[in-house]
Design a protein around this motif. Structure first.
Motif, mmCIF file in Angstrom:
data_model
loop_
_atom_site.group_PDB
_atom_site.id
_atom_site.type_symbol
_atom_site.label_atom_id
_atom_site.label_comp_id
_atom_site.label_asym_id
_atom_site.label_seq_id
_atom_site.Cartn_x
_atom_site.Cartn_y
_atom_site.Cartn_z
ATOM 1 N N THR A 176 0.848 -1.185 0.000
ATOM 2 C CA THR A 176 0.000 0.000 0.000
ATOM 3 C C THR A 176 0.887 1.240 0.000
ATOM 4 O O THR A 176 2.103 1.147 0.185
ATOM 5 C CB THR A 176 -0.989 0.014 1.189
ATOM 6 O OG1 THR A 176 -1.966 1.037 0.963
ATOM 7 C CG2 THR A 176 -0.277 0.273 2.514
ATOM 8 N N ASP A 177 0.281 2.379 -0.244
ATOM 9 C CA ASP A 177 1.074 3.605 -0.377
ATOM 10 C C ASP A 177 1.006 4.455 0.888
ATOM 11 O O ASP A 177 0.409 4.057 1.892
ATOM 12 C CB ASP A 177 0.669 4.393 -1.632
ATOM 13 C CG ASP A 177 -0.739 4.948 -1.542
ATOM 14 O OD1 ASP A 177 -1.502 4.520 -0.652
ATOM 15 O OD2 ASP A 177 -1.088 5.812 -2.368
ATOM 16 N N CYS A 178 1.643 5.609 0.838
ATOM 17 C CA CYS A 178 1.835 6.417 2.036
ATOM 18 C C CYS A 178 0.517 6.731 2.746
ATOM 19 O O CYS A 178 0.438 6.614 3.965
ATOM 20 C CB CYS A 178 2.594 7.704 1.704
ATOM 21 S SG CYS A 178 1.993 8.590 0.245
ATOM 22 N N VAL A 180 -0.802 6.025 -12.761
ATOM 23 C CA VAL A 180 0.227 5.315 -12.008
ATOM 24 C C VAL A 180 1.583 5.695 -12.576
ATOM 25 O O VAL A 180 1.816 5.521 -13.774
ATOM 26 C CB VAL A 180 0.058 3.788 -12.145
ATOM 27 C CG1 VAL A 180 1.085 3.058 -11.302
ATOM 28 C CG2 VAL A 180 -1.352 3.371 -11.781
ATOM 29 N N LEU A 182 5.437 4.933 -12.861
ATOM 30 C CA LEU A 182 6.449 3.892 -12.686
ATOM 31 C C LEU A 182 7.808 4.498 -13.029
ATOM 32 O O LEU A 182 7.912 5.317 -13.943
ATOM 33 C CB LEU A 182 6.180 2.713 -13.620
ATOM 34 C CG LEU A 182 4.808 2.040 -13.536
ATOM 35 C CD1 LEU A 182 4.697 0.949 -14.611
ATOM 36 C CD2 LEU A 182 4.575 1.450 -12.158
ATOM 37 N N THR A 199 13.878 1.522 -13.283
ATOM 38 C CA THR A 199 13.748 0.357 -12.404
ATOM 39 C C THR A 199 12.385 -0.325 -12.527
ATOM 40 O O THR A 199 12.215 -1.448 -12.070
ATOM 41 C CB THR A 199 13.914 0.764 -10.924
ATOM 42 O OG1 THR A 199 12.810 1.598 -10.556
ATOM 43 C CG2 THR A 199 15.217 1.517 -10.703
ATOM 44 N N LYS A 200 11.425 0.382 -13.124
ATOM 45 C CA LYS A 200 10.038 -0.083 -13.239
ATOM 46 C C LYS A 200 9.312 -0.169 -11.891
ATOM 47 O O LYS A 200 8.202 -0.690 -11.800
ATOM 48 C CB LYS A 200 9.941 -1.425 -13.975
ATOM 49 C CG LYS A 200 10.383 -1.347 -15.435
ATOM 50 C CD LYS A 200 10.073 -2.640 -16.163
ATOM 51 C CE LYS A 200 10.409 -2.557 -17.640
ATOM 52 N NZ LYS A 200 10.104 -3.815 -18.352
ATOM 53 N N GLU A 201 9.934 0.326 -10.829
ATOM 54 C CA GLU A 201 9.275 0.345 -9.530
ATOM 55 C C GLU A 201 8.086 1.306 -9.552
ATOM 56 O O GLU A 201 8.158 2.364 -10.178
ATOM 57 C CB GLU A 201 10.254 0.810 -8.441
ATOM 58 C CG GLU A 201 11.292 -0.222 -8.050
ATOM 59 C CD GLU A 201 10.706 -1.413 -7.308
ATOM 60 O OE1 GLU A 201 9.806 -1.223 -6.471
ATOM 61 O OE2 GLU A 201 11.160 -2.543 -7.574
ATOM 62 N N PRO A 202 6.991 0.952 -8.868
ATOM 63 C CA PRO A 202 5.874 1.888 -8.785
ATOM 64 C C PRO A 202 6.237 3.051 -7.870
ATOM 65 O O PRO A 202 6.719 2.834 -6.754
ATOM 66 C CB PRO A 202 4.752 1.034 -8.180
ATOM 67 C CG PRO A 202 5.454 -0.038 -7.413
ATOM 68 C CD PRO A 202 6.739 -0.316 -8.147
ATOM 69 N N LEU A 237 0.490 6.620 -7.101
ATOM 70 C CA LEU A 237 -0.765 6.639 -7.843
ATOM 71 C C LEU A 237 -1.455 7.946 -7.498
ATOM 72 O O LEU A 237 -1.652 8.267 -6.329
ATOM 73 C CB LEU A 237 -1.653 5.444 -7.480
ATOM 74 C CG LEU A 237 -2.919 5.273 -8.328
ATOM 75 C CD1 LEU A 237 -3.325 3.805 -8.425
ATOM 76 C CD2 LEU A 237 -4.099 6.092 -7.805
ATOM 77 N N TYR A 287 5.630 6.192 -17.474
ATOM 78 C CA TYR A 287 7.012 5.812 -17.174
ATOM 79 C C TYR A 287 7.787 7.111 -17.066
ATOM 80 O O TYR A 287 7.839 7.891 -18.034
ATOM 81 C CB TYR A 287 7.600 4.953 -18.291
ATOM 82 C CG TYR A 287 7.095 3.528 -18.290
ATOM 83 C CD1 TYR A 287 7.630 2.593 -17.417
ATOM 84 C CD2 TYR A 287 6.109 3.113 -19.164
ATOM 85 C CE1 TYR A 287 7.183 1.279 -17.416
ATOM 86 C CE2 TYR A 287 5.649 1.805 -19.177
ATOM 87 C CZ TYR A 287 6.199 0.888 -18.294
ATOM 88 O OH TYR A 287 5.748 -0.403 -18.304
ATOM 89 N N CYS A 297 6.015 5.742 -3.115
ATOM 90 C CA CYS A 297 5.018 5.714 -2.042
ATOM 91 C C CYS A 297 4.707 4.307 -1.541
ATOM 92 O O CYS A 297 4.125 4.144 -0.463
ATOM 93 C CB CYS A 297 3.723 6.356 -2.525
ATOM 94 S SG CYS A 297 3.906 8.087 -3.002
ATOM 95 N N PHE A 298 5.075 3.273 -2.295
ATOM 96 C CA PHE A 298 4.667 1.910 -1.941
ATOM 97 C C PHE A 298 5.774 1.202 -1.152
ATOM 98 O O PHE A 298 6.348 0.215 -1.603
ATOM 99 C CB PHE A 298 4.280 1.141 -3.209
ATOM 100 C CG PHE A 298 3.047 1.702 -3.867
ATOM 101 C CD1 PHE A 298 1.780 1.294 -3.469
ATOM 102 C CD2 PHE A 298 3.154 2.666 -4.862
ATOM 103 C CE1 PHE A 298 0.636 1.822 -4.052
ATOM 104 C CE2 PHE A 298 2.014 3.207 -5.455
ATOM 105 C CZ PHE A 298 0.758 2.788 -5.051
ATOM 106 N N TYR A 299 6.082 1.734 0.025
ATOM 107 C CA TYR A 299 7.221 1.272 0.813
ATOM 108 C C TYR A 299 6.837 0.273 1.901
ATOM 109 O O TYR A 299 7.659 -0.108 2.710
ATOM 110 C CB TYR A 299 7.976 2.460 1.426
ATOM 111 C CG TYR A 299 7.089 3.465 2.140
ATOM 112 C CD1 TYR A 299 6.718 3.269 3.468
ATOM 113 C CD2 TYR A 299 6.614 4.580 1.485
ATOM 114 C CE1 TYR A 299 5.896 4.175 4.119
ATOM 115 C CE2 TYR A 299 5.787 5.500 2.121
ATOM 116 C CZ TYR A 299 5.428 5.291 3.436
ATOM 117 O OH TYR A 299 4.611 6.196 4.072
#
Lengths: 147, 147
Positions: free
Chosen positions: A91-93, B34, B36, B40-43, B46, B101, B117-119
């Motif tokens: 999930t995000d922040c 979204v 990305l 790295t293609k990491e999200p 959103l 991208y 944000c998706f940590y």
């Protein structure tokens, strides 16, 4: 339903830095979920979950969405066999969005027969688009019984 | 505004297979986007765009969102310097979602100081979460002038 409840949301610090999942659903009771291929990291699709489908996703380990058009729980691949096995869910922040890293079973995630739904790039402000290299992998008519 | 209009939407075949961009905005006039990391293609995040911010994104080549909380156009990085240079922008089969991208300028996309944000990953149905390896890259207080 108590079976689909999540943690009540705390203050900003708790939401952003805490380690308890307390998703924020929109006024329709939905949260957007982005499925990424766990291996290639390619974006497969963006869909929505309500609390029940999110809970089912966590319980089954397979992606379960909410179909806004059919207004029903949508266990992706239940009819086509193209289920999405969830390898990781994030999930995000502010906890109002979901990312799923999935193993897509079968040839593809998109109902058009492609591996993912994002098969067109927008070339510029004039709105022209071009296809990415992601061509059809399967015949939607054969899989879904309609063309 | 004519400057922010897009193609009228055609039939299902045109929307899914056509090469003219005709985005579908929700009842609030928004479409989810979204971002990305192009490398790295990491999200990264959103967020949402309205027609004007989507048009500005296409024109500037930098991500411009609509801030739902502030109810204003949000040129990401305009104050922090952490702009997102758009390398490619895609839409999905029914053209109601966007993938960008981007080249993220600066240390990160997230206001918490992280690259994205998706940590946090959700570990299971009990709602416990754990941090991914994506620790803070910058001090939000130094960048945004608040803690």
């Amino acid at each position: 339903m108590s079976s689909t409840s999540f943690e009540p949301r705390g203050d900003k610090q708790a939401v952003e830095e805490g380690l308890r999942f307390s998703p924020k659903f929109d006024t329709d009771g939905l949260i957007p979920a982005v499925a990424l291929d766990a291996t290639t990291k390619e974006p497969l699709m963006l869909a929505y979950m309500n609390a029940e489908s999110l809970r089912l996703t966590l319980e089954k380990g397979e992606a379960v969405y909410w179909s806004r058009s059919r207004r029903e729980i949508w266990h992706k691949g239940a009819t086509s066999g193209h289920v999405q096995r969830v390898r990781e869910i994030r999930t995000d922040c502010d906890q109002d969005a979901i990312v799923l890293y999935v193993e897509q079973i079968g040839a593809g995630a998109c109902h058009t027969g492609r591996s993912g739904c994002f098969y067109r790039r927008i070339d510029g402000p004039d709105g022209s688009m071009s296809l990415t290299e992601d061509g059809r992998r399967f015949d939607p008519g054969a899989v879904y019984g309609k063309s």
